[in-house]
Design a protein around this motif. Structure first.
Motif, short mmCIF file in Angstrom:
data_model
loop_
_atom_site.label_atom_id
_atom_site.label_comp_id
_atom_site.label_asym_id
_atom_site.label_seq_id
_atom_site.Cartn_x
_atom_site.Cartn_y
_atom_site.Cartn_z
N MET A 1 0.84 -1.17 0.00
CA MET A 1 0.00 0.00 0.00
C MET A 1 0.89 1.24 0.00
N LYS A 2 0.53 2.22 -0.81
CA LYS A 2 1.30 3.45 -0.90
C LYS A 2 1.08 4.32 0.33
N LYS A 3 2.17 4.98 0.74
CA LYS A 3 2.05 5.97 1.80
C LYS A 3 1.52 7.25 1.19
N LYS A 4 0.55 7.83 1.85
CA LYS A 4 0.00 9.09 1.36
C LYS A 4 0.73 10.23 2.04
N LYS A 5 1.32 11.10 1.25
CA LYS A 5 2.05 12.24 1.80
C LYS A 5 1.07 13.34 2.18
N MET A 6 1.37 13.99 3.29
CA MET A 6 0.54 15.09 3.75
C MET A 6 0.90 16.34 2.96
N SER A 7 -0.11 17.03 2.50
CA SER A 7 0.10 18.30 1.82
C SER A 7 0.20 19.41 2.86
N PHE A 8 1.15 20.30 2.66
CA PHE A 8 1.29 21.43 3.57
C PHE A 8 0.36 22.58 3.17
N GLU A 9 -0.24 22.49 1.99
CA GLU A 9 -1.19 23.48 1.48
C GLU A 9 -0.62 24.90 1.53
N THR A 10 0.57 25.05 1.01
CA THR A 10 1.23 26.35 1.03
C THR A 10 0.83 27.24 -0.14
N ARG A 11 0.11 26.70 -1.09
CA ARG A 11 -0.23 27.50 -2.27
C ARG A 11 -1.14 28.68 -1.94
N PHE A 12 -1.83 28.64 -0.81
CA PHE A 12 -2.73 29.74 -0.43
C PHE A 12 -1.98 30.99 0.00
N TRP A 13 -0.80 30.82 0.58
CA TRP A 13 -0.07 31.98 1.08
C TRP A 13 1.31 32.13 0.45
N ALA A 14 1.90 31.04 -0.03
CA ALA A 14 3.23 31.13 -0.65
C ALA A 14 3.14 31.12 -2.18
N ALA A 15 1.95 30.86 -2.71
CA ALA A 15 1.67 30.86 -4.16
C ALA A 15 2.23 29.64 -4.89
N TYR A 16 2.81 28.69 -4.18
CA TYR A 16 3.25 27.44 -4.78
C TYR A 16 3.26 26.36 -3.71
N GLU A 17 3.22 25.11 -4.15
CA GLU A 17 3.18 24.00 -3.21
C GLU A 17 4.59 23.60 -2.82
N ILE A 18 4.81 23.45 -1.52
CA ILE A 18 6.12 23.08 -0.98
C ILE A 18 6.01 21.67 -0.42
N LYS A 19 7.01 20.86 -0.69
CA LYS A 19 6.98 19.45 -0.27
C LYS A 19 7.81 19.15 0.97
N ASP A 20 8.83 19.97 1.26
CA ASP A 20 9.76 19.73 2.36
C ASP A 20 9.41 20.61 3.56
N PRO A 21 9.33 20.04 4.77
CA PRO A 21 8.97 20.85 5.94
C PRO A 21 9.96 21.98 6.24
N PHE A 22 11.25 21.76 5.98
CA PHE A 22 12.22 22.82 6.22
C PHE A 22 12.04 23.97 5.22
N GLU A 23 11.62 23.63 4.00
CA GLU A 23 11.33 24.67 3.02
C GLU A 23 10.08 25.44 3.41
N VAL A 24 9.13 24.76 4.08
CA VAL A 24 7.95 25.45 4.60
C VAL A 24 8.39 26.49 5.61
N PHE A 25 9.32 26.12 6.50
CA PHE A 25 9.83 27.07 7.49
C PHE A 25 10.48 28.27 6.80
N GLU A 26 11.30 28.00 5.77
CA GLU A 26 11.97 29.08 5.05
C GLU A 26 10.95 30.04 4.44
N ALA A 27 9.96 29.47 3.74
CA ALA A 27 8.94 30.31 3.11
C ALA A 27 8.11 31.04 4.16
#
Length: 171
Positions: A1-27
């Motif tokens: 069974m595939k692991k489902k990755k959690m979306s950080f839903e950054t497109r609402f405020w950062a204008a693009y989707e970010i996949k890495d949690p450390f990049e979320v912190f940076e943005a």
């Protein structure tokens, strides 16, 4: 069974989707400063118990802050799950209590502990509910009864903000 990755839903405020949690912190911290996030979060808490509406001139700012903090909390959640795999640059105890902000000495030395402690007390959905609740209450002209504890997630969210800033500075 595939692991489902959690979306950080950054497109609402950062204008693009970010996949890495450390990049979320940076943005997240590029979007606004730590002090501004902490101040506005405190103001949202205060306005949740007032007859006034927070930021009447631009109420959409509350939604953007909600979306950014929700992405931030999701990144913290993922990092606390993977904290055993991460190595933190060792830090000595701070010279002054002011340097450690809201963190304990142990959390200052290992900021992942702030995430672990926060999610030991509340679940991810509890933090998301807290963010939704204070956004809702701060935009209401009426004082509404809130039967949930808002202080515990608020305190842990402040600690997670401080811990994320430390991780950003060290790595």
């Amino acid at each position: 069974m595939k692991k489902k990755k959690m979306s950080f839903e950054t497109r609402f405020w950062a204008a693009y989707e970010i996949k890495d949690p450390f990049e979320v912190f940076e943005a997240f911290f590029d979007y606004d400063h730590l002090d501004d996030f902490k101040q506005r979060l405190g103001e949202l808490m205060m306005y949740s118990r007032r007859h006034e509406i927070y930021d009447q001139k631009y109420p959409g700012r509350v939604f953007i802050m909600y979306a950014a903090l929700r992405s931030f909390v999701r990144a913290c959640y993922i990092l606390q799950l993977k904290s055993g795999k991460r190595i933190v640059t060792e830090a000595v105890a701070p010279e002054s209590v002011l340097y450690q902000a809201s963190l304990s000495v142990e959390e200052y030395k290992n900021p992942f502990l702030a995430f672990i402690n926060a999610f030991a007390v509340q679940t991810l959905s509890d933090y998301e509910f807290f963010l939704c609740e204070i956004a809702h209450l701060s935009q209401s002209p009426h004082i509404e009864a809130c039967d949930t504890d808002l202080m515990t997630p608020y305190i842990h969210l402040i600690k997670m903000l401080d811990a994320a800033q430390l991780l950003r500075e060290r790595d």
